[in-house]
Enzyme design. Structure first.
Site, PDB file in Angstrom:
ATOM      1  N   HIS A 122      -6.442 -11.685   8.205  1.00  0.00           N
ATOM      2  CA  HIS A 122      -7.705 -11.534   7.475  1.00  0.00           C
ATOM      3  C   HIS A 122      -8.781 -12.405   8.114  1.00  0.00           C
ATOM      4  CE1 HIS A 122      -6.034 -10.119   3.355  1.00  0.00           C
ATOM      5  NE2 HIS A 122      -5.175  -9.836   4.306  1.00  0.00           N
ATOM      6  N   TYR A 162     -22.480  -9.831  -3.721  1.00  0.00           N
ATOM      7  CA  TYR A 162     -21.255  -9.045  -3.925  1.00  0.00           C
ATOM      8  C   TYR A 162     -20.199  -9.543  -2.961  1.00  0.00           C
ATOM      9  CZ  TYR A 162     -24.728  -6.043  -6.078  1.00  0.00           C
ATOM     10  OH  TYR A 162     -25.744  -5.570  -6.841  1.00  0.00           O
ATOM     11  N   HIS A 219     -10.402  -1.842  -1.021  1.00  0.00           N
ATOM     12  CA  HIS A 219      -9.806  -2.386  -2.246  1.00  0.00           C
ATOM     13  C   HIS A 219     -10.045  -1.518  -3.469  1.00  0.00           C
ATOM     14  CE1 HIS A 219      -8.041  -5.774  -4.496  1.00  0.00           C
ATOM     15  NE2 HIS A 219      -7.513  -6.055  -3.321  1.00  0.00           N
ATOM     16  N   GLU A 243      -8.493   0.997   4.502  1.00  0.00           N
ATOM     17  CA  GLU A 243      -7.429   0.813   3.511  1.00  0.00           C
ATOM     18  C   GLU A 243      -7.923   1.030   2.088  1.00  0.00           C
ATOM     19  OE1 GLU A 243      -5.612  -3.013   3.966  1.00  0.00           O
ATOM     20  OE2 GLU A 243      -5.059  -3.095   1.843  1.00  0.00           O
ATOM     21  N   GLU A 269      -0.283  -0.354  -1.487  1.00  0.00           N
ATOM     22  CA  GLU A 269       0.128  -1.642  -2.056  1.00  0.00           C
ATOM     23  C   GLU A 269       0.276  -1.593  -3.573  1.00  0.00           C
ATOM     24  OE1 GLU A 269      -3.326  -3.853  -0.482  1.00  0.00           O
ATOM     25  OE2 GLU A 269      -3.707  -4.458  -2.550  1.00  0.00           O
TER      26      GLU A 269
HETATM   27  C1  GCO Z   1      -4.305  -6.919   0.876  1.00  0.00           C
HETATM   28  C2  GCO Z   1      -4.523  -6.874  -0.597  1.00  0.00           C
HETATM   29  C3  GCO Z   1      -4.323  -8.130  -1.356  1.00  0.00           C
HETATM   30  C4  GCO Z   1      -4.430  -7.937  -2.867  1.00  0.00           C
HETATM   31  C5  GCO Z   1      -3.558  -8.902  -3.570  1.00  0.00           C
HETATM   32  C6  GCO Z   1      -3.588  -8.770  -5.070  1.00  0.00           C
HETATM   33  O1  GCO Z   1      -4.502  -5.890   1.474  1.00  0.00           O
HETATM   34  O2  GCO Z   1      -3.865  -7.943   1.381  1.00  0.00           O
HETATM   35  O3  GCO Z   1      -5.497  -6.013  -0.990  1.00  0.00           O
HETATM   36  O4  GCO Z   1      -5.006  -9.196  -0.869  1.00  0.00           O
HETATM   37  O5  GCO Z   1      -5.740  -8.089  -3.292  1.00  0.00           O
HETATM   38  O6  GCO Z   1      -2.250  -8.741  -3.090  1.00  0.00           O
HETATM   39  O7  GCO Z   1      -2.731  -9.700  -5.656  1.00  0.00           O
HETATM   40 MG    MG Z   2      -5.237  -4.294   0.320  1.00  0.00          MG
END
Ligand code: GCO
Ligand code: MG
Length: 409
Positions: A122, A162, A219, A243, A269
């Site tokens: 990240h 934001y 997200h 994603e 996820e």
């Molecule tokens: C990612 C995710 C996470 C989630 C988290 C929630 O792709 O790594 O979106 O960062 O936000 O796992 O608990």
């Molecule tokens: Mg994610």
């Protein structure tokens, strides 16, 4: 070799993790991760109060049979709480079996299909300049696959910023929020974010060059139309994947995105069962499946999804955020090594107090993860250290739109 004890340990070395421990009559011990961010106590009660008494006395080597018992014989199937509890037990059983045969779990899964595992990290920046600078620094360290996120100011109400979900740059931990913050959540505007995302992505591609892999996590914050439009406009920047463009309950929306654009799509996820993944895989709506080993019934669950995905040419990019422990990150690696349809691994390196609780055989070098000599999952758990970091209540953040209505986080 019978199971004589299943117990849990909830620890907070920086953030909360739920460790599952399975012990056999021969004194062998296996550990698994059953962390469900913000719902740790529900999973803990399920394991301690319902599963542990029920599974004590079962044969520890019968992993698939135990999986079927928990998944089907309890009658209530699926859902994040149950599939996380099952995941913790399943991972611990694989760890234990590896220790029994003195071999790494990936050997039990069929052996290595690759020598090392490509990882992405990240990178978060408040604005274009900071983000670019941090991406450059990460790429100079040898990491050429970056998942970027940013903050953007509302052009009309400049005081409103934001934020996308992200992990702290230094500790790599997500900043969890308190009950107080939940009463006054930050704002979100998908339209403004989409415009800024296009501008920022163009800058990153231009400045970082053609060979850096770029990943962006929306997200689940977009509507189907917004996501389809965005995916199409992102095409010139050649993302490795976009994603979670839409929320997981809106699976059919993926069809619109796919028919509108060639930008590769990743999702998963928030799926908990193979059945949850079915439409996205069999309709070829996604390119990467991102299920989470801790929320998907463990290694046994993920292996089922991996085989299904293999048949449809979908690759795996397993969820690897900071809110699952090094046990789950190690489980990811054993799966990544042993499946033919591996894509890329989301990675977070253990830092700070986490290192006092978990010692992992997983190592990172120049954009790749690998596992040293190990038995089982290859993670040592220091239970005493874990007990010295007691559980701290924490919540996932919320957001609201500019009129104050709840928005998908
Ligand atoms: C990612 C995710 C996470 C989630 C988290 C929630 O792709 O790594 O979106 O960062 O936000 O796992 O608990
Ligand atoms: Mg994610």
């Amino acid at each position: 070799m019978k199971i004589v004890e299943i117990s849990t340990l909830l620890t907070c070395p920086g953030r909360n993790y739920l460790i599952v421990k399975v012990r056999t009559e021969d004194g062998l011990v296996g550990y698994g991760d059953a962390t469900l961010n913000g719902r740790e106590l529900a999973v803990q009660a399920l394991i301690d109060r319902h599963l542990a008494p029920w599974l004590t006395g079962c044969e520890a080597e019968r992993i698939e049979d135990i999986w079927q018992m928990v998944f089907r014989q309890t009658y209530w199937r699926g859902g994040p709480v149950q599939m996380t509890a099952l995941a913790g037990v399943d991972m611990a059983l694989w760890d234990l079996k590896g220790k029994l045969y003195r071999t790494p779990v990936f050997q039990l899964l069929g052996g290595k299909c690759r020598d090392r595992v490509r990882a992405y990290f990240h990178v978060h920046g408040r604005g274009d300049d900071e983000l670019l600078e941090r991406c450059r620094a990460k790429s100079d360290e040898g990491c050429h696959a970056l998942r970027y996120s940013f903050e953007t100011a509302d052009p009309f109400e400049r005081a409103t910023v934001y934020r996308q979900p992200h992990q702290d740059r230094i500790s790599e931990k997500r900043i969890e929020v308190t009950a107080e913050t939940l009463r006054n959540p930050p704002r979100w505007d998908s339209r403004i974010y989409s415009e800024d995302l296009l501008r920022i992505t163009a800058v990153l591609r231009r400045e970082l060059g053609a060979h850096v892999e770029l990943i962006h996590d929306a997200h689940e914050r977009l509507s189907a139309g917004q996501a389809a439009d965005l995916a199409r406009k992102l095409e010139p920047f050649n993302l490795l994947f976009l994603e979670d463009p839409v929320e997981p309950l809106h699976k059919d929306s993926l069809a619109l995105i796919r028919s509108s654009s060639t930008t590769p799509i990743a999702m998963g996820e928030l799926y908990n069962t193979v059945q949850d993944c079915l439409p996205a895989i069999q309709n070829h709506w996604i390119d990467f499946l991102r299920v989470d080993v801790s929320h998907f019934g463990g290694i046994t669950g993920v292996r089922k999804a991996a085989s299904l995905a293999e048949a449809f040419g979908v690759r795996l990019a397993l969820h690897g955020p900071s809110d699952i422990s090094p046990l789950a990150h190690a489980a990811n690696l054993h799966i990544d090594y042993s499946i033919p349809n591996f894509g890329i691994q989301e990675a977070v390196l253990p830092v700070g107090e986490l290192l006092q609780v978990f010692q992992t055989a997983a190592a990172y070098r120049g954009g790749f993860l690998s596992l040293g000599e190990c038995e089982g999952l290859g993670v040592e758990v220091d239970e005493r250290a874990a007990r010295s970091f007691p559980y701290r209540p924490a919540y996932l953040p919320l957001i609201r739109d500019n009129e104050g209505a709840v928005h998908d986080w």
